[in-house]
Scaffold this active site. Sequence first.
Site, PDB file in Angstrom:
ATOM      1  N   GLY A  11     -17.819   3.104   1.986  1.00  0.00           N
ATOM      2  CA  GLY A  11     -16.888   2.142   1.409  1.00  0.00           C
ATOM      3  C   GLY A  11     -17.440   1.399   0.219  1.00  0.00           C
ATOM      4  O   GLY A  11     -17.276   0.182   0.107  1.00  0.00           O
ATOM      5  N   ARG A  74      -0.983  12.798  15.000  1.00  0.00           N
ATOM      6  CA  ARG A  74      -1.030  12.148  13.695  1.00  0.00           C
ATOM      7  C   ARG A  74       0.044  11.064  13.547  1.00  0.00           C
ATOM      8  O   ARG A  74      -0.203   9.989  12.999  1.00  0.00           O
ATOM      9  CB  ARG A  74      -0.824  13.247  12.648  1.00  0.00           C
ATOM     10  CG  ARG A  74      -0.860  12.859  11.228  1.00  0.00           C
ATOM     11  CD  ARG A  74      -0.522  14.089  10.376  1.00  0.00           C
ATOM     12  NE  ARG A  74      -1.579  15.084  10.439  1.00  0.00           N
ATOM     13  CZ  ARG A  74      -2.589  15.149   9.558  1.00  0.00           C
ATOM     14  NH1 ARG A  74      -2.656  14.284   8.565  1.00  0.00           N
ATOM     15  NH2 ARG A  74      -3.512  16.066   9.660  1.00  0.00           N
ATOM     16  N   MET A  99     -10.655   9.467   4.590  1.00  0.00           N
ATOM     17  CA  MET A  99     -10.604  10.928   4.614  1.00  0.00           C
ATOM     18  C   MET A  99      -9.520  11.439   5.557  1.00  0.00           C
ATOM     19  O   MET A  99      -9.761  12.269   6.441  1.00  0.00           O
ATOM     20  CB  MET A  99     -11.964  11.493   5.025  1.00  0.00           C
ATOM     21  CG  MET A  99     -13.105  11.060   4.125  1.00  0.00           C
ATOM     22  SD  MET A  99     -12.805  11.437   2.365  1.00  0.00           S
ATOM     23  CE  MET A  99     -13.188  13.194   2.392  1.00  0.00           C
ATOM     24  N   ARG A 100      -8.334  10.943   5.359  1.00  0.00           N
ATOM     25  CA  ARG A 100      -7.250  11.338   6.231  1.00  0.00           C
ATOM     26  C   ARG A 100      -5.976  11.178   5.400  1.00  0.00           C
ATOM     27  O   ARG A 100      -5.836  10.216   4.655  1.00  0.00           O
ATOM     28  CB  ARG A 100      -7.218  10.397   7.432  1.00  0.00           C
ATOM     29  CG  ARG A 100      -6.258  10.756   8.515  1.00  0.00           C
ATOM     30  CD  ARG A 100      -6.399   9.793   9.679  1.00  0.00           C
ATOM     31  NE  ARG A 100      -7.562  10.064  10.500  1.00  0.00           N
ATOM     32  CZ  ARG A 100      -7.659  11.078  11.361  1.00  0.00           C
ATOM     33  NH1 ARG A 100      -6.659  11.913  11.498  1.00  0.00           N
ATOM     34  NH2 ARG A 100      -8.742  11.263  12.081  1.00  0.00           N
ATOM     35  N   HIS A 118      -9.398   8.478  -6.840  1.00  0.00           N
ATOM     36  CA  HIS A 118      -9.814   9.870  -6.636  1.00  0.00           C
ATOM     37  C   HIS A 118     -10.826  10.241  -7.722  1.00  0.00           C
ATOM     38  O   HIS A 118     -10.613   9.956  -8.897  1.00  0.00           O
ATOM     39  CB  HIS A 118      -8.586  10.785  -6.713  1.00  0.00           C
ATOM     40  CG  HIS A 118      -8.927  12.222  -6.485  1.00  0.00           C
ATOM     41  ND1 HIS A 118      -9.127  12.753  -5.229  1.00  0.00           N
ATOM     42  CD2 HIS A 118      -9.139  13.243  -7.354  1.00  0.00           C
ATOM     43  CE1 HIS A 118      -9.434  14.030  -5.332  1.00  0.00           C
ATOM     44  NE2 HIS A 118      -9.452  14.355  -6.608  1.00  0.00           N
ATOM     45  N   ASP A 150       1.649   9.108  -2.695  1.00  0.00           N
ATOM     46  CA  ASP A 150       2.927   9.652  -2.241  1.00  0.00           C
ATOM     47  C   ASP A 150       2.656  10.706  -1.171  1.00  0.00           C
ATOM     48  O   ASP A 150       1.541  10.766  -0.638  1.00  0.00           O
ATOM     49  CB  ASP A 150       3.768  10.180  -3.413  1.00  0.00           C
ATOM     50  CG  ASP A 150       3.165  11.410  -4.070  1.00  0.00           C
ATOM     51  OD1 ASP A 150       2.159  11.947  -3.560  1.00  0.00           O
ATOM     52  OD2 ASP A 150       3.714  11.852  -5.091  1.00  0.00           O
ATOM     53  N   GLY A 152       2.252  13.883  -1.259  1.00  0.00           N
ATOM     54  CA  GLY A 152       1.338  14.984  -1.568  1.00  0.00           C
ATOM     55  C   GLY A 152      -0.123  14.554  -1.500  1.00  0.00           C
ATOM     56  O   GLY A 152      -0.438  13.391  -1.237  1.00  0.00           O
ATOM     57  N   GLU A 183     -15.594   4.457 -10.978  1.00  0.00           N
ATOM     58  CA  GLU A 183     -14.575   4.184  -9.956  1.00  0.00           C
ATOM     59  C   GLU A 183     -14.504   2.694  -9.637  1.00  0.00           C
ATOM     60  O   GLU A 183     -13.430   2.108  -9.567  1.00  0.00           O
ATOM     61  CB  GLU A 183     -14.902   4.932  -8.648  1.00  0.00           C
ATOM     62  CG  GLU A 183     -14.640   6.420  -8.684  1.00  0.00           C
ATOM     63  CD  GLU A 183     -14.995   7.082  -7.354  1.00  0.00           C
ATOM     64  OE1 GLU A 183     -14.654   6.547  -6.281  1.00  0.00           O
ATOM     65  OE2 GLU A 183     -15.640   8.152  -7.392  1.00  0.00           O
TER      66      GLU A 183
END
Lengths: 210, 210
Positions: A11, A74, A99-100, A118, A150, A152, A183
């Site tokens: 993190g 999920r 990571m999900r 990202h 979103d 995707g 980042e």
Amino acid sequence: MNIAILLSGRGSNFLAIKEAIDNGAISNAQIVCVISNKEQAAGLESARNFGMNAIFLNPADYKYIENGVSYFDRNAYDSALLDLLKANNVDLVCLAGYMRVVTEAVINEYAGRIINIHPSLLPSFPGIDAQKQALNYGAKVSGCTVHFVDKGVDTGPIIMQTTVPVFQDDNEHELSKRILAEEHKLYIKAIALYTKGLLKIEGRKVSVVS
Amino acid sequence: MNIAILLSGRGSNFLAIKEAIDNGAISNAQIVCVISNKEQAAGLESARNFGMNAIFLNPADYKYIENGVSYFDRNAYDSALLDLLKANNVDLVCLAGYMRVVTEAVINEYAGRIINIHPSLLPSFPGIDAQKQALNYGAKVSGCTVHFVDKGVDTGPIIMQTTVPVFQDDNEHELSKRILAEEHKLYIKAIALYTKGLLKIEGRKVSVVS
């Protein structure tokens, strides 16, 4: 404005956001919870050490059995996540190495209020190991992208992007480190605009209102 | 080193390359032919005006008839193109706004000796209207890419890339102009490295040997 951080690892972006709130670079905001799907996530431990509201949401508690086989549920997991966000009056969800894939129920409820960073110049190199993808492709430039989330994988409207060079003797570690430094800066800038109410989304275009 | 330029339009990159050869920025090279599939291409007219070897290779001359229908014979056309390149002892083929996919026969014969410039940061936005694609996607950064040509559309090994910002009030014309200015500089740098024999291709990675 109440921010939730979702993370699965150390993190470092969470720490950068926290520092930016502490020093005023991000104004009008507080982190109300740090949620992780990994009990051992170093970022969760950091949050605990800061005395913040650190929550481990255990995937093992969300299972369903079909034909005697146990599956991860999920939808039930994200339903619990949604409950947590609502219970904490969260206005903005910041993914910081989570990571999900966030499911549709959460995305619909928090449309335009979930952002992610990202480590590539999207739409190049979405998904996992973006830095490695860039190296394997032989890209000469990469960078990072802050975007709304979103349905995707890394496809949502882009808020900001910044570039870093890829050197010809680069390895994944060096490139990742170079991108990560950017980042931290980029995510803070984007969140600062968000918490000031300065971001406008029209279709795929995100603009800064003046 | 003998360079062939292939173009379909005004050929602003051709003019930039010619100027760079004239002023020595690209050394050890000469343009031995400028070939176009468009009779009216302004770039072809420029080449003629310079007294260069300007060749219109007419697609209408390469047809085959099947079941009474006339089709463009892509392979015959590129076979003629290949003959032209060989007849002119071409060492390096530079695509400069050549709006036609080069077929496998030419690519195989000139493997590692055909280069192209594309107005995006590949692999983002390959194919036509790259600048419009970037705007429609809502990208905040774009740029251009010089790459070796392989069988795919804008998929070959990348030689160099440079970035330009996308502004929130940009239109296609403004963005294209901003990218084009960088294209001219980048293409010249890449060709200068090539003609000095300093580019090495290993798989997808292109490096500059020192």
